[in-house]
Scaffold this motif. Structure first.
Motif, short mmCIF file in Angstrom:
data_model
loop_
_atom_site.label_atom_id
_atom_site.label_comp_id
_atom_site.label_asym_id
_atom_site.label_seq_id
_atom_site.Cartn_x
_atom_site.Cartn_y
_atom_site.Cartn_z
N LYS A 5 -2.56 -9.33 -9.12
CA LYS A 5 -3.53 -8.09 -8.89
C LYS A 5 -4.48 -8.45 -7.98
O LYS A 5 -5.17 -9.42 -7.85
N SER A 6 -5.07 -7.24 -7.36
CA SER A 6 -5.97 -7.52 -6.32
C SER A 6 -7.36 -7.66 -6.90
O SER A 6 -8.28 -8.14 -6.28
N ALA A 7 -7.59 -7.66 -8.23
CA ALA A 7 -8.90 -7.59 -8.92
C ALA A 7 -9.12 -8.99 -9.75
O ALA A 7 -8.03 -9.44 -10.19
N ASP A 8 -10.18 -9.51 -10.07
CA ASP A 8 -10.31 -10.42 -11.18
C ASP A 8 -9.80 -9.97 -12.47
O ASP A 8 -10.19 -8.75 -12.75
N ASP A 9 -9.72 -10.78 -13.41
CA ASP A 9 -9.30 -10.14 -14.61
C ASP A 9 -10.80 -10.04 -15.44
O ASP A 9 -10.89 -9.48 -16.44
N LYS A 10 -11.90 -10.79 -14.96
CA LYS A 10 -13.03 -10.43 -15.65
C LYS A 10 -13.49 -8.94 -15.74
O LYS A 10 -13.29 -8.42 -14.76
N ASN A 11 -13.98 -8.57 -16.91
CA ASN A 11 -14.25 -7.16 -16.83
C ASN A 11 -15.72 -6.96 -16.43
O ASN A 11 -16.83 -7.24 -17.13
N MET A 12 -15.75 -6.25 -15.35
CA MET A 12 -17.41 -6.05 -14.76
C MET A 12 -17.37 -4.63 -15.13
O MET A 12 -16.53 -3.66 -14.93
N GLU A 13 -18.66 -4.51 -15.58
CA GLU A 13 -18.79 -3.18 -16.10
C GLU A 13 -20.03 -2.30 -15.50
O GLU A 13 -21.00 -1.87 -15.95
N PHE A 14 -20.15 -2.32 -14.16
CA PHE A 14 -21.29 -1.71 -13.47
C PHE A 14 -20.68 -0.65 -12.60
O PHE A 14 -19.46 -0.66 -11.97
N TYR A 58 3.64 -9.86 -7.72
CA TYR A 58 2.17 -10.67 -7.01
C TYR A 58 1.30 -10.35 -8.14
O TYR A 58 1.01 -9.46 -8.72
N LYS A 96 2.22 2.06 -3.37
CA LYS A 96 1.30 2.27 -4.15
C LYS A 96 1.11 3.91 -4.13
O LYS A 96 0.80 4.64 -4.95
N ALA A 97 0.87 4.23 -2.79
CA ALA A 97 0.70 5.73 -2.38
C ALA A 97 2.01 6.68 -2.98
O ALA A 97 1.62 7.59 -3.58
N LYS A 122 5.05 5.30 -12.79
CA LYS A 122 4.09 4.28 -13.07
C LYS A 122 4.88 2.91 -12.63
O LYS A 122 5.42 2.11 -13.78
N LEU A 154 0.85 -1.18 0.06
CA LEU A 154 0.03 0.08 -0.06
C LEU A 154 0.94 1.16 -0.02
O LEU A 154 0.61 2.11 -0.60
#
Lengths: 365, 147
Positions: free
Chosen positions: B138-147, B136, B121-122, B130, B118
């Motif tokens: 990534k903290s999210a899934d690779d599926k693209n959620m679009e909401f 390690y 990143k900060a 960048k 953390l």
């Protein structure tokens, strides 16, 4: 005395080429003779800023109506934006509303803009985008310019919120983190903290209306409360989840009442919950405004609903009842509803159908 | 006294050994399994230890490198770095020192690594760089959620 309320539809605004996710009223407008202004953000990657044409009498709109007849003939010769801005000058009825398009903020975000928020001074607009950046825009003359871009989130940024004094900005996103940025002079932003705690996509962040306490809600069904323990040391001081009467599915949004002692959350579990704190009211209420304390919701069933605290006294605890349901308020899901600033009693709603509607709250005789 | 064995004893002995057969086989099987498990477990643990140790070491080394460069830059030109960034770099250095490299079963390893990530990143966000540690997940899934 309990008043009955109704929502009168004033105007429909078209222009966005994809679903409209959110609207945000500029808090420095709608008072002292400054016409109300709001921003809308969309899946079309742009943000549009709209303003109510100052019109003291309704003949302005009728002129617009006449113009529209000729404009209709000229339609074939006009293209794109011009057609749309003329269209926006028309009023749905002869009420003196007339909201027009003021600016289009484009060519910056490369994906959906999911949420936008004005700074408390009304001078800056923050835009949260699926392209993982947060844009900061400033009104320069007639146009809006992107003066800063906040990067850091790993993927889609879902929400952005300014604190009451405008000194802090919070963002959250699909990477499950909440970021707190400090606003420095010269429109510079510095990352003060990256907060991990939610176990899923964070849908929304919002600062408390008077204190520097941050609230976030998530796909993990919980609401988290974050506070600072001295220098940049932010951490989660409370989690509202199923274990303590919280929601049983995604919490999409939260909102506070004017004095900040009550909070309402709405969820995919089809319920809304009202939360209270023991803190004494921080703001004194000048005068009685009966429409404050109303909760308005927009839902995936295309309807807008109004709830009010019910004082029927039969139950010890406070209870709320629905007093109005506007079915088919839009043709598709209503994504966002926002009360206008100051004393305007205006309501803006944004929908998957690509339109924004302006409503006025009126007491029923 | 009759020196001949009691017929009852003889019968008991006969059954004894068949009862013991089950017990004996159980014990034998157990011992075999235990030895096998010990060997296989030790080997697996060695593999896991090597893998996690490598990953952890690489990540810590990456942060150490970044902190060293940043600290040097701050020493060269402190005016260019805000007090917040300077403090964060120092905090990150302290975290690196605190990490119990030789004590992998220490409970705080997850927490310290989390804090390091953390802070990293900060600092990157504040400096406008960048940088990304590619090790390690990534903290999210690779599926693209679009909401």
């Amino acid at each position: 005395m309990e008043l009955d309320w109704e929502l009168r539809e004033l105007q429909t605004l078209e222009g966005h080429k994809d679903r409209v996710w959110s609207v945000a009223w500029n808090p420095a407008t709608g008072v002292a003779g400054i016409p109300p202004m709001f921003a809308s953000c969309s899946g079309d990657k742009t943000v549009r800023v709209w303003e109510q044409t100052p019109s003291s009498s309704s003949w302005d709109c009728k002129v617009g109506f006449l113009t529209s007849a000729t404009a209709f003939m000229m339609f074939r010769f006009l293209r794109g934006e011009m057609w749309l801005s003329l269209h926006a000058l028309w009023c749905v009825d002869d009420g003196n509303c007339c909201v027009h398009l003021r600016a289009v903020l484009d060519e910056t975000h490369t994906r959906t803009v999911r949420s936008c928020a004005w700074s408390p001074s009304g001078k800056l607009l923050a835009t949260a985008s699926f392209d993982a950046t947060t844009g900061i825009w400033e009104n320069v003359g007639d146009d809006f310019e992107c003066v800063s871009t906040l990067e850091g989130h790993e993927n889609e940024v879902k929400s952005v919120s300014w604190n009451a004094s405008g000194s802090l900005l919070a963002t959250c996103g699909r990477d499950k983190s909440v970021w707190i940025w400090e606003v420095l002079p010269g429109k510079e932003f510095e990352c003060a903290s990256v907060l991990q705690g939610h176990t899923q996509d964070v849908k929304m962040v919002m600062w408390h209306p008077t204190m520097d306490i941050l609230f976030s809600c998530s796909y993990d069904n919980s609401v988290k409360v974050w506070a600072e323990d001295g220098d940049d040391d932010w951490h989660c001081v409370q989690t509202l989840n199923e274990a303590n009467n919280g929601h049983s599915s995604t919490v999409w949004a939260l909102s506070f009442n004017g004095s900040g002692d009550k909070m309402v959350t709405c969820s995919d579990d089809l319920t809304m919950k009202i939360w209270g704190t023991d803190l004494k009211k921080m703001m004194s209420e000048d005068g009685y405004a009966p429409w404050k304390g109303l909760i308005v919701t927009g839902a995936a069933d295309d309807a807008i609903r109004l709830f009010v605290e019910s004082k029927d006294g039969s139950v010890d605890e406070p209870s709320y009842k629905m007093i109005l349901r506007k079915e088919k308020a839009h043709d598709m899901d209503v994504n966002s509803v926002q009360w206008g600033p100051g004393e305007t009693r205006l309501l803006a709603s944004a929908s998957d159908d690509g339109t924004i509607k302006i409503w006025e709250l009126q007491p029923v005789a | 006294m009759d020196p001949r064995p009691d017929p009852a004893d003889a019968v008991a002995d006969l059954f004894d050994s068949s009862l013991n057969l089950e017990d004996a086989h159980f014990k034998e099987g157990y011992a075999e399994g235990y030895d096998y498990g010990l060997e296989a477990g030790r080997e697996e643990a060695r593999q896991v230890g090597l893998k996690v140790g490598f990953e952890t070491g690489e990540e810590l080394g990456f942060y150490r490198g970044c902190v060293d460069v940043w600290s040097s830059a701050i020493r060269v030109d402190p005016e260019r770095f805000s007090s917040r960034v300077q403090k964060s770099v120092k905090t990150m250095e302290l975290l690196l020192e605190r990490y119990p490299v030789l004590d992998p079963e220490n409970e705080s390893v997850q927490e310290i690594m989390g804090d390091l990530r953390l802070k990293f990143k900060a600092i990157c966000a504040s400096l406008g760089v960048k940088l990304e540690y590619k090790g390690y997940p990534k903290s999210a899934d690779d599926k693209n959620m679009e909401f």
